[in-house]
Enzyme design. Structure first.
Site, short mmCIF file in Angstrom:
data_model
loop_
_atom_site.label_atom_id
_atom_site.label_comp_id
_atom_site.label_asym_id
_atom_site.label_seq_id
_atom_site.Cartn_x
_atom_site.Cartn_y
_atom_site.Cartn_z
N GLU A 68 98.22 33.45 20.81
CA GLU A 68 97.31 33.72 21.93
C GLU A 68 97.21 32.54 22.89
OE1 GLU A 68 93.22 34.97 21.16
OE2 GLU A 68 93.01 35.38 23.30
N ASP A 85 96.76 34.97 16.13
CA ASP A 85 95.53 34.75 16.87
C ASP A 85 94.71 33.75 16.07
OD1 ASP A 85 93.25 34.83 18.39
OD2 ASP A 85 93.26 37.00 18.64
N ILE A 87 91.74 32.34 16.58
CA ILE A 87 90.37 32.84 16.39
C ILE A 87 90.29 34.18 17.12
CG2 ILE A 87 87.90 32.47 16.70
CD1 ILE A 87 88.34 29.52 17.05
N ASP A 88 90.24 35.26 16.38
CA ASP A 88 89.96 36.53 17.03
C ASP A 88 88.45 36.73 16.93
OD1 ASP A 88 90.85 38.97 18.35
OD2 ASP A 88 89.89 39.92 16.62
N THR A 90 86.57 34.87 19.62
CA THR A 90 86.18 33.55 20.14
C THR A 90 84.76 33.55 20.70
OG1 THR A 90 88.47 32.99 20.63
CG2 THR A 90 86.80 31.76 21.83
N ASP A 213 95.97 40.41 18.73
CA ASP A 213 94.72 41.01 18.25
C ASP A 213 95.00 42.03 17.15
OD1 ASP A 213 93.19 39.82 20.41
OD2 ASP A 213 93.83 41.44 21.73
C1 IPD Z 1 89.01 39.73 21.58
C2 IPD Z 1 88.42 40.49 20.42
C3 IPD Z 1 87.57 41.64 20.90
C4 IPD Z 1 88.34 42.57 21.82
C5 IPD Z 1 88.95 41.78 22.97
C6 IPD Z 1 89.82 40.65 22.44
P1 IPD Z 1 89.53 37.10 21.33
O1 IPD Z 1 89.87 38.69 21.13
O2 IPD Z 1 89.43 41.01 19.59
O3 IPD Z 1 87.08 42.43 19.82
O4 IPD Z 1 87.47 43.55 22.32
O5 IPD Z 1 89.73 42.65 23.75
O6 IPD Z 1 90.35 39.91 23.51
O7 IPD Z 1 89.59 36.84 22.82
O8 IPD Z 1 88.21 36.87 20.77
O9 IPD Z 1 90.63 36.43 20.58
CA CA Z 2 92.04 38.09 19.98
#
Ligand code: IPD
Ligand code: CA
Length: 260
Positions: A68, A85, A87-88, A90, A213
């Site tokens: 990412e 990823d 940190i999914d 963030t 993701d």
């Molecule tokens: C997000 C999370 C979130 C989703 C967003 C993503 P991130 O990833 O997975 O649940 O709704 O579309 O971008 O930015 O926290 O790595």
């Molecule tokens: Ca993510």
């Protein structure tokens, strides 16, 4: 689950999670940068990604990397790649919400081979390997078998500043809210998929997601006996980032309701 591939992924995630837990307990010192409207990256995302990258590169020096927080890195084996990823979730992380995870998938010749989703605060480790099933902390997991929307908990993403189609979302909510046992939004698509894989949620759907993701979650769901498919009408390409997952019946029931 103890193949060499899974072992190196677990080692990398566990090592990186130590710093993440430390940072989570010292959020007042966290450095935050903005990538776009309401789209953040923290020093922890970058540190975690670097640590995982170094660890995996040491074990697989010829593999490629899709991550990412950086451009794609093509190794001498372009068809063997880690999709990461760091940190999914963030935004959750930054707010002191423990619902975030490290997500790592290994893909070889276009096939997902191994998946890891690790929640550092709850210490829940979701693992899967192609053909070997899906596990949560070493226990086999399966998707839920509920067929009726009226008994099901759905999980999705909600559009927000700079992201998503609010009109479509509200239209779908109007159709679904009177039909289901509940709808949730957790803020981590990777954990949403992991929680569908272990039956805590019955169905997940969301649009506009990225490979990092969803890659690990897709394999987890499939190895947990579930289905993942595209949500964009006739185009069934899940890598478009528009996807739905759960058991086959609940997916069909939802698609029928939404007339997709
Ligand atoms: C997000 C999370 C979130 C989703 C967003 C993503 P991130 O990833 O997975 O649940 O709704 O579309 O971008 O930015 O926290 O790595
Ligand atoms: Ca993510």
């Amino acid at each position: 689950m103890d193949s060499p591939l899974i072992n190196i992924m677990v080692k990398a995630a566990k090592k990186a999670s130590r710093g993440l837990r430390r940072d989570f307990n010292e959020l007042e010192n966290l450095q935050v940068m903005t990538k776009g409207p309401a789209d953040f990256v923290t020093a922890s995302d970058i540190r975690t990604q670097n640590l995982i990258y170094d660890e995996l590169l040491y074990a697989k020096p010829d593999w490629s990397f899709v991550m990412e927080e950086s451009k794609q890195i093509i190794g001498s084996k372009p068809n063997s790649k880690f999709i990461i990823d760091p940190i999914d979730g963030t935004t959750n992380f930054m707010h002191g919400n423990p619902n975030f995870a490290i997500s790592i998938a290994a893909e070889v010749d276009g096939k997902l081979e191994a998946a890891l989703i690790y929640s550092p605060i709850t210490d829940e480790m979701f693992l899967a390997e192609r053909g070997k099933g899906a596990f949560l902390n070493d226990k086999r997991i399966r998707v839920a078998s509920r067929k009726k929307l009226s008994e099901s908990i759905l999980i999705t993403g909600i559009p927000h500043l700079g992201r998503g189609d609010m009109k479509l979302f509200l239209k779908e909510m109007e159709i679904l809210i009177p039909e289901v046992a509940g709808i949730r939004r957790s803020g981590s698509a990777a954990l949403d998929l992991a929680w569908v894989a272990c039956g805590r949620y019955d169905l997940f759907w969301e649009r506009g997601l990225e490979a990092w993701d969803i890659a690990a979650g897709i394999l987890l769901i499939k190895e947990a006996g579930g289905y993942v498919q595209g949500l964009n009408g006739k185009d069934n390409d899940i890598w478009s980032g528009n996807l739905i997952s759960g058991n086959e019946d609940i997916i069909n029931n939802l698609l029928k309701k939404l007339e997709i």
